[in-house]
Design a protein around this motif. Structure first.
Motif, short mmCIF file in Angstrom:
data_model
loop_
_atom_site.label_atom_id
_atom_site.label_comp_id
_atom_site.label_asym_id
_atom_site.label_seq_id
_atom_site.Cartn_x
_atom_site.Cartn_y
_atom_site.Cartn_z
N THR A 51 0.81 -1.21 0.00
CA THR A 51 0.00 0.00 0.00
C THR A 51 0.85 1.26 0.00
O THR A 51 0.31 2.35 -0.13
N LEU A 52 2.15 1.16 0.19
CA LEU A 52 3.00 2.33 0.27
C LEU A 52 3.37 2.84 -1.11
O LEU A 52 3.69 2.06 -2.01
N GLN A 53 3.35 4.15 -1.25
CA GLN A 53 3.78 4.78 -2.48
C GLN A 53 4.92 5.74 -2.15
O GLN A 53 4.78 6.58 -1.26
N PRO A 54 6.05 5.65 -2.84
CA PRO A 54 7.18 6.53 -2.53
C PRO A 54 6.81 7.99 -2.76
O PRO A 54 6.17 8.35 -3.74
N ILE A 55 7.24 8.84 -1.83
CA ILE A 55 7.07 10.29 -1.93
C ILE A 55 8.47 10.90 -2.08
O ILE A 55 9.43 10.37 -1.54
N GLY A 56 8.53 12.02 -2.75
CA GLY A 56 9.83 12.69 -2.90
C GLY A 56 10.84 11.84 -3.61
O GLY A 56 12.02 11.83 -3.26
N SER A 57 10.37 11.09 -4.60
CA SER A 57 11.24 10.13 -5.26
C SER A 57 12.38 10.82 -6.00
O SER A 57 12.19 11.85 -6.66
N ASN A 58 13.55 10.28 -5.84
CA ASN A 58 14.72 10.68 -6.61
C ASN A 58 15.16 9.44 -7.36
O ASN A 58 16.01 8.69 -6.90
N PRO A 60 14.68 5.78 -8.03
CA PRO A 60 14.05 4.72 -7.22
C PRO A 60 14.04 5.03 -5.73
O PRO A 60 13.52 4.25 -4.95
N ILE A 61 14.60 6.18 -5.32
CA ILE A 61 14.73 6.50 -3.90
C ILE A 61 13.56 7.36 -3.45
O ILE A 61 13.22 8.34 -4.10
N GLY A 62 12.95 7.02 -2.34
CA GLY A 62 11.83 7.81 -1.83
C GLY A 62 11.50 7.43 -0.40
O GLY A 62 12.18 6.60 0.21
N TYR A 63 10.47 8.05 0.14
CA TYR A 63 10.05 7.76 1.51
C TYR A 63 8.53 7.62 1.56
O TYR A 63 7.83 7.97 0.60
N ALA A 64 8.04 7.13 2.68
CA ALA A 64 6.60 7.04 2.90
C ALA A 64 6.32 7.31 4.37
O ALA A 64 7.12 6.96 5.25
N LEU A 65 5.20 7.96 4.63
CA LEU A 65 4.73 8.21 5.99
C LEU A 65 3.40 7.48 6.16
O LEU A 65 2.40 7.87 5.57
N SER A 66 3.43 6.43 6.94
CA SER A 66 2.21 5.67 7.18
C SER A 66 2.26 5.14 8.61
O SER A 66 2.49 3.95 8.84
N GLU A 93 7.51 25.44 15.08
CA GLU A 93 6.48 26.27 14.47
C GLU A 93 6.20 25.76 13.08
O GLU A 93 6.77 26.22 12.09
N TYR A 94 5.34 24.78 13.00
CA TYR A 94 4.96 24.21 11.72
C TYR A 94 3.48 23.89 11.76
O TYR A 94 3.02 23.15 12.65
N ASN A 95 2.73 24.43 10.80
CA ASN A 95 1.28 24.25 10.77
C ASN A 95 0.80 23.58 9.49
O ASN A 95 -0.41 23.57 9.22
N GLY A 96 1.73 23.05 8.71
CA GLY A 96 1.33 22.45 7.45
C GLY A 96 0.83 21.03 7.61
O GLY A 96 0.73 20.49 8.72
N GLN A 97 0.53 20.39 6.49
CA GLN A 97 0.08 19.01 6.51
C GLN A 97 1.23 18.10 6.91
O GLN A 97 2.40 18.41 6.68
N GLU A 98 0.89 16.99 7.51
CA GLU A 98 1.91 16.06 7.99
C GLU A 98 1.87 14.73 7.25
O GLU A 98 2.33 13.72 7.76
N ASN A 99 1.29 14.76 6.06
CA ASN A 99 1.32 13.54 5.25
C ASN A 99 2.54 13.50 4.34
O ASN A 99 2.78 12.52 3.63
N GLU A 100 3.32 14.60 4.33
CA GLU A 100 4.61 14.64 3.66
C GLU A 100 5.60 15.37 4.56
O GLU A 100 5.21 16.21 5.36
N LEU A 101 6.88 15.05 4.41
CA LEU A 101 7.90 15.72 5.21
C LEU A 101 8.00 17.19 4.82
O LEU A 101 7.65 17.57 3.69
N ILE A 102 8.48 18.01 5.75
CA ILE A 102 8.69 19.43 5.46
C ILE A 102 9.74 19.54 4.35
O ILE A 102 10.79 18.90 4.40
N GLU A 103 9.42 20.34 3.35
CA GLU A 103 10.33 20.48 2.21
C GLU A 103 11.73 20.89 2.68
O GLU A 103 11.88 21.77 3.54
#
Length: 304
Positions: A51-58, A60-66, A93-103
């Motif tokens: 069920t995991l989909q890589p985020i921030g892929s470089n 084949p390299i990526g991450y997932a938050l689950s 001090e971070y108020n953004g979404q937490e389904n992806e890492l902070i850029e």
């Protein structure tokens, strides 16, 4: 009579042996593994990899938050768990979404994975969890103290050199800026100086171990406010950006410079409220003195 009893007992024993042999031979045998998994295979098996989909892929390299942070080096076929609490990645001090890492708060490459995080409640410290073997082992580096970190950025320039820039302790439209350098692959970090400036930081970067930039001004900037160091952060000076009269109050926010061929390039955008040509263009500037001064070249698409 005695012979009858002995004969009967022998018959019962024989029947018992026959029944036992039959049950033993017909009972299902326990299934033994044909091959023991190596520790590496056990580590890389995903618990919910389907069920995991890589985020921030470089590539084949990526991450997932689950529920936890995991990284992949083969486009999601296998995953490795990063031993860190999700909440520490977004602390401050971070108020953004937490389904992806902070850029810019992480770095992933073939030979390095690194994640900035914040430890502590009152006495908060910015730290870096990193691996040099694709997640097999992890190291922890202490960067420095900062209450309520806002922006945070980590990048590596080569095998040994890297930098961390973060801000925090914001009061209205001012905050503190910290700049750190490493020259031993991230094991130790040394704080370098920063401009005597307390506007909100827009962005910062280094293009090599000596040349770096800090761009200030987020809230309604009227002109770019860029500082440059050419000695690895020991000293900073304000860069000179020649804005043509027709672009006065239009191109207001300097992005981080980059190398293009033999040129050092700076894009200056219109800020969050710019509407010149629908806000869809930026100004492109070139420096011939390693970032001290910049001359206008042309307009470019805002997506560049």
């Amino acid at each position: 009579m005695k012979k009858i009893i002995i004969g009967g007992s022998a018959s019962l024993v024989g029947i018992g042996i026959a029944v036992g042999t039959y049950l033993f031979e017909t009972a299902p045998s326990p299934r033994l593994p044909s091959k023991m998994e190596t520790p590496q295979q056990q580590k890389s098996l995903p618990e919910n990899g389907d069920t995991l989909q890589p985020i921030g892929s470089n590539g084949p390299i990526g991450y997932a938050l689950s529920g936890e942070l995991q990284i992949t080096y083969d486009d999601g076929e296998h995953w490795s768990r990063v031993p860190i609490g999700i909440e520490t990645l977004f602390a401050g001090e971070y108020n953004g979404q937490e389904n992806e890492l902070i850029e810019h708060s992480f770095f992933l490459s073939d030979d390095r994975a690194a994640f900035l995080y914040v430890e502590g409640a009152d006495d908060q410290r910015v730290k870096l969890l990193y691996s040099l073997d694709q997640g097999d082992t992890w190291k922890d580096a202490d960067i420095g103290r900062m209450t309520a970190p806002r922006s945070r950025k980590v990048d590596f320039l080569n095998e040994n050199d890297g930098y961390v820039v973060y801000t925090g302790e914001r009061t209205m439209s001012s905050e503190a800026t910290k700049v750190f350098m490493t020259h031993d692959s991230g094991e130790t970090w040394t704080e370098v100086s920063h401009p005597d400036h307390y506007r909100l930081l827009y962005d910062g970067n280094f293009i090599d171990e000596n040349t770096g930039f800090l761009s200030y001004g987020i809230l309604n900037p009227e002109e770019p406010d860029l500082y440059v160091t050419q000695d690895g952060g020991q000293s900073w000076v304000s860069a000179s950006i020649e804005i043509p009269d027709e672009y006065d109050l239009i191109f207001t926010t300097a992005e981080t410079p980059y190398v293009e061929g033999t040129d050092l390039v700076l894009l200056v955008n219109q800020g969050s409220s710019g509407d010149y040509k629908g806000g869809k263009v930026k100004g492109k500037f070139i420096s011939k003195d390693n970032g001290l001064s910049w001359s206008f070249q042309n307009e470019v698409d805002a997506d560049e």
